[in-house]
Write a protein that holds these residues in place. Structure first.
Motif, PDB file in Angstrom:
ATOM      1  N   GLY A 201       0.900 -16.397 -29.001  1.00 52.39           N
ATOM      2  CA  GLY A 201       1.003 -16.069 -30.532  1.00 52.39           C
ATOM      3  C   GLY A 201       2.507 -16.749 -30.829  1.00 52.39           C
ATOM      4  N   PHE A 202       3.287 -16.895 -29.922  1.00 57.20           N
ATOM      5  CA  PHE A 202       4.362 -17.424 -30.120  1.00 57.20           C
ATOM      6  C   PHE A 202       4.803 -18.844 -31.119  1.00 57.20           C
ATOM      7  CE2 PHE A 202       3.208 -19.817 -26.214  1.00 57.20           C
ATOM      8  CZ  PHE A 202       2.940 -21.019 -26.713  1.00 57.20           C
ATOM      9  N   LYS A 203       6.599 -18.954 -31.936  1.00 56.33           N
ATOM     10  CA  LYS A 203       6.103 -19.737 -33.048  1.00 56.33           C
ATOM     11  C   LYS A 203       7.369 -21.036 -32.857  1.00 56.33           C
ATOM     12  CE  LYS A 203       4.657 -16.703 -36.592  1.00 56.33           C
ATOM     13  NZ  LYS A 203       4.369 -15.891 -37.834  1.00 56.33           N
ATOM     14  N   ARG A 204       8.121 -20.402 -31.907  1.00 52.14           N
ATOM     15  CA  ARG A 204       8.982 -21.452 -30.801  1.00 52.14           C
ATOM     16  C   ARG A 204       8.329 -21.552 -29.751  1.00 52.14           C
ATOM     17  NH1 ARG A 204      14.495 -18.923 -34.206  1.00 52.14           N
ATOM     18  NH2 ARG A 204      13.591 -19.000 -35.919  1.00 52.14           N
ATOM     19  N   VAL A 205       8.974 -22.610 -29.495  1.00 54.43           N
ATOM     20  CA  VAL A 205       9.445 -23.115 -27.662  1.00 54.43           C
ATOM     21  C   VAL A 205      10.251 -23.799 -27.311  1.00 54.43           C
ATOM     22  CG1 VAL A 205       8.227 -23.588 -25.388  1.00 54.43           C
ATOM     23  CG2 VAL A 205       6.379 -22.551 -27.228  1.00 54.43           C
ATOM     24  N   VAL A 206      11.429 -22.779 -25.712  1.00 48.99           N
ATOM     25  CA  VAL A 206      12.582 -23.694 -25.778  1.00 48.99           C
ATOM     26  C   VAL A 206      11.890 -24.022 -23.981  1.00 48.99           C
ATOM     27  CG1 VAL A 206      14.933 -23.745 -25.217  1.00 48.99           C
ATOM     28  CG2 VAL A 206      13.502 -22.237 -27.017  1.00 48.99           C
TER      29      VAL A 206
ATOM     30  N   LYS B  34      21.247 -21.181 -27.944  1.00 50.25           N
ATOM     31  CA  LYS B  34      20.633 -20.068 -27.141  1.00 50.25           C
ATOM     32  C   LYS B  34      20.104 -19.135 -28.256  1.00 50.25           C
ATOM     33  CE  LYS B  34      21.754 -16.141 -24.252  1.00 50.25           C
ATOM     34  NZ  LYS B  34      22.336 -15.197 -23.606  1.00 50.25           N
ATOM     35  N   ALA B  35      20.891 -19.584 -29.527  1.00 47.03           N
ATOM     36  CA  ALA B  35      20.974 -18.572 -31.160  1.00 47.03           C
ATOM     37  C   ALA B  35      19.339 -18.654 -31.436  1.00 47.03           C
ATOM     38  CB  ALA B  35      21.747 -19.219 -31.749  1.00 47.03           C
ATOM     39  N   VAL B  36      18.026 -20.115 -31.180  1.00 51.25           N
ATOM     40  CA  VAL B  36      17.170 -20.052 -31.844  1.00 51.25           C
ATOM     41  C   VAL B  36      16.410 -18.709 -31.102  1.00 51.25           C
ATOM     42  CG1 VAL B  36      17.558 -22.027 -32.015  1.00 51.25           C
ATOM     43  CG2 VAL B  36      16.325 -21.636 -30.206  1.00 51.25           C
ATOM     44  N   VAL B  37      16.648 -18.080 -29.833  1.00 53.53           N
ATOM     45  CA  VAL B  37      15.660 -17.413 -29.056  1.00 53.53           C
ATOM     46  C   VAL B  37      15.216 -15.864 -29.875  1.00 53.53           C
ATOM     47  CG1 VAL B  37      15.570 -16.282 -27.427  1.00 53.53           C
ATOM     48  CG2 VAL B  37      15.948 -18.119 -26.846  1.00 53.53           C
ATOM     49  N   ASN B  38      14.256 -15.861 -30.176  1.00 51.40           N
ATOM     50  CA  ASN B  38      13.939 -14.264 -30.878  1.00 51.40           C
ATOM     51  C   ASN B  38      12.540 -13.838 -30.602  1.00 51.40           C
ATOM     52  OD1 ASN B  38      12.046 -15.273 -32.401  1.00 51.40           O
ATOM     53  ND2 ASN B  38      13.398 -15.810 -34.354  1.00 51.40           N
ATOM     54  N   GLU B  39      12.265 -12.890 -31.019  1.00 51.44           N
ATOM     55  CA  GLU B  39      10.978 -11.992 -30.151  1.00 51.44           C
ATOM     56  C   GLU B  39       9.787 -12.895 -30.481  1.00 51.44           C
ATOM     57  OE1 GLU B  39      11.435 -11.387 -34.644  1.00 51.44           O
ATOM     58  OE2 GLU B  39      12.543 -11.174 -32.659  1.00 51.44           O
ATOM     59  N   GLU B  40      10.103 -14.396 -31.662  1.00 53.32           N
ATOM     60  CA  GLU B  40       8.722 -15.335 -31.221  1.00 53.32           C
ATOM     61  C   GLU B  40       8.172 -15.955 -30.183  1.00 53.32           C
ATOM     62  OE1 GLU B  40       6.604 -14.265 -35.758  1.00 53.32           O
ATOM     63  OE2 GLU B  40       8.602 -15.919 -36.157  1.00 53.32           O
TER      64      GLU B  40
ATOM     65  N   ARG C  30      16.187 -10.056 -27.086  1.00 54.50           N
ATOM     66  CA  ARG C  30      14.577 -11.167 -26.179  1.00 54.50           C
ATOM     67  C   ARG C  30      13.737 -11.661 -26.655  1.00 54.50           C
ATOM     68  NH1 ARG C  30      15.979  -9.273 -21.230  1.00 54.50           N
ATOM     69  NH2 ARG C  30      13.665  -8.759 -20.705  1.00 54.50           N
ATOM     70  N   PRO C  31      12.920 -13.231 -25.830  1.00 54.81           N
ATOM     71  CA  PRO C  31      11.973 -13.371 -26.176  1.00 54.81           C
ATOM     72  C   PRO C  31      10.947 -12.806 -25.568  1.00 54.81           C
ATOM     73  CG  PRO C  31      13.164 -14.303 -24.214  1.00 54.81           C
ATOM     74  CD  PRO C  31      14.010 -13.528 -24.529  1.00 54.81           C
ATOM     75  N   LEU C  32      10.363 -13.399 -26.747  1.00 55.18           N
ATOM     76  CA  LEU C  32       8.802 -12.900 -26.377  1.00 55.18           C
ATOM     77  C   LEU C  32       7.765 -13.135 -24.804  1.00 55.18           C
ATOM     78  CD1 LEU C  32       5.551 -12.143 -28.104  1.00 55.18           C
ATOM     79  CD2 LEU C  32       5.158 -14.778 -27.762  1.00 55.18           C
ATOM     80  N   LYS C  33       7.869 -13.867 -24.227  1.00 56.06           N
ATOM     81  CA  LYS C  33       8.052 -14.064 -22.979  1.00 56.06           C
ATOM     82  C   LYS C  33       8.905 -15.603 -21.730  1.00 56.06           C
ATOM     83  CE  LYS C  33       3.715 -13.885 -20.347  1.00 56.06           C
ATOM     84  NZ  LYS C  33       3.890 -12.464 -19.938  1.00 56.06           N
TER      85      LYS C  33
END
Length: 384
Positions: free
Chosen positions: A225-230, A271-277, A306-309
């Motif tokens: 269910g992630f909304k962002r991927v790096v 790195k600022a784009v990282v969130n819990e999603e 922290r990232p989701l995963k």
């Protein structure tokens, strides 16, 4: 018959048959490319010997996905030819030819194209001939019917056609991308044929492992269910990271927003784009020195949101506590594969994540754009 663990009839019903088949067919395609290069050895060697002896600059070009091939091989080509090599998209060359083409500098323009019908692809080779007094062309393409495959120049040129199955039917480039990337890595290196055959065999085996043993793991990750991927990659794997972010955005029709960067570059703001999603995907290098920089960044991800995963892919097993899942494709017996060839292999992970995530959004991977905003061959480009 199943592709990506889904039966043919079901794949056709959900609009994913071509994409699944093309992703799955890459290991076999890579072997056919090596065979075709061997068969055309004499004409390739003749062209490269005469061309590389006179050119002072190599430009790697393509549009969209095809442009990203250059990012993975520019260092490799410059290192192996001793000629200044630049990766510049056709979308830059067409609008600003004067910034890249130097009239008095003999240049080899290497064009990558799946269909060869993108307006910018044909315009770029014509502009090169118009702006450079001595411009040679190496055209690597997947369609014999494309305009680029039929291009004729008064200067030296060679067209290399990949096997027909490289010409993906689906919207997103998969086999065409990895196939053209492998082609330029192998082309002209016939003096190292024994080593190259071993390398191709290794990445084929590793890709087969990814496409069989690791599918359940990747499906599960795709369903988080992630909304962002790096995607992060260094050197040749930077191109892999860039292509992966495009692939996932394309196949999810923009429902998932993606970024890519190098490991060192990611610290400088992105790195600022990282969130819990956010899902973080690490493409790990086989180069020990490069890997040190990569692992430092991974360790630094403990500071901030922290990232989701966090997942990674590597050839060897590493103890990286902060990485939630590490997909290991090789072992010490497989030897050290250069990162350029890992770029061919690792993109399969990006493709699989994109495919399964597309299905999770109830989209049709073969034609995921519900509004028609994106198409297999770009439309609406007017060349001035």
């Amino acid at each position: 018959m199943k592709y990506l663990d889904i039966g043919t009839s079901q794949l056709k019903a959900i609009g994913g048959y071509d994409t699944a088949k093309e992703i799955s067919g890459q290991p076999e395609l890579w072997g056919k490319i090596l065979d075709k290069l061997e068969k055309e050895r004499d004409i390739i060697t003749s062209f490269l010997d005469s061309t590389l002896n006179k050119v002072e600059k190599i430009i790697l070009t393509g549009a969209g996905t095809s442009a990203y091939i250059g990012l993975s091989v520019e260092g490799f080509l410059q290192r192996n030819t001793g000629i200044t090599t630049l990766s510049i998209a056709t979308t830059h060359l067409v609008s600003h030819p004067q910034d890249y083409f130097e009239s008095g500098v003999p240049t080899l323009l290497i064009s990558f194209a799946r269909s060869g019908n993108s307006p910018e692809s044909l315009a770029a080779v014509k502009l090169a001939d118009n702006h450079i007094r001595d411009c040679s062309h190496l055209i690597i393409t997947c369609s014999e019917d494309g305009k680029l495959a039929k291009y004729e120049s008064d200067n030296d040129y060679l067209v290399f056609l990949l096997p027909p199955e490289s010409n993906d039917r689906s919207l997103a480039m998969t086999g065409s991308y990895s196939g053209m990337l492998l082609t330029i890595l192998l082309m002209g290196r016939f003096d190292k044929l024994k080593y190259l055959k071993k390398t191709v065999a290794t990445i084929k085996d590793s890709a087969t492992k990814l496409l069989s043993e690791k599918l359940g793991q990747i499906k599960k990750i795709s369903g988080l269910g992630f909304k962002r991927v790096v995607f992060l990659g260094s050197g040749p794997l930077y191109g892999t990271a860039m292509e992966s972010q495009l692939k996932l955005q394309e196949l999810t029709d923009g429902h998932v927003i993606c970024k890519n960067d190098s490991y060192l570059g990611f610290r400088h703001g992105p790195k600022a784009v990282v969130n819990e999603e956010t899902l973080l995907v690490y493409f790990f290098s086989n180069n020990e020195k490069v890997l040190q920089y990569e692992l430092d960044l991974v360790q630094g991800m403990g500071v901030g949101k922290r990232p989701l995963k966090q997942i990674g892919i590597s050839m060897l097993e590493y103890d990286i506590p902060s990485v939630d899942e590490l997909i290991v494709l090789g072992d010490v017996k497989s030897g050290v594969i250069e990162d350029e060839y890992l770029a061919v292999l690792y993109i399969v992970l990006g493709q699989l994540l994109a495919f399964y995530t597309s299905l999770n959004f109830k989209l049709r991977p073969d034609s995921p754009s519900e509004t028609g905003a994106i198409s297999r061959v770009v439309k609406g480009v007017k060349i001035y």
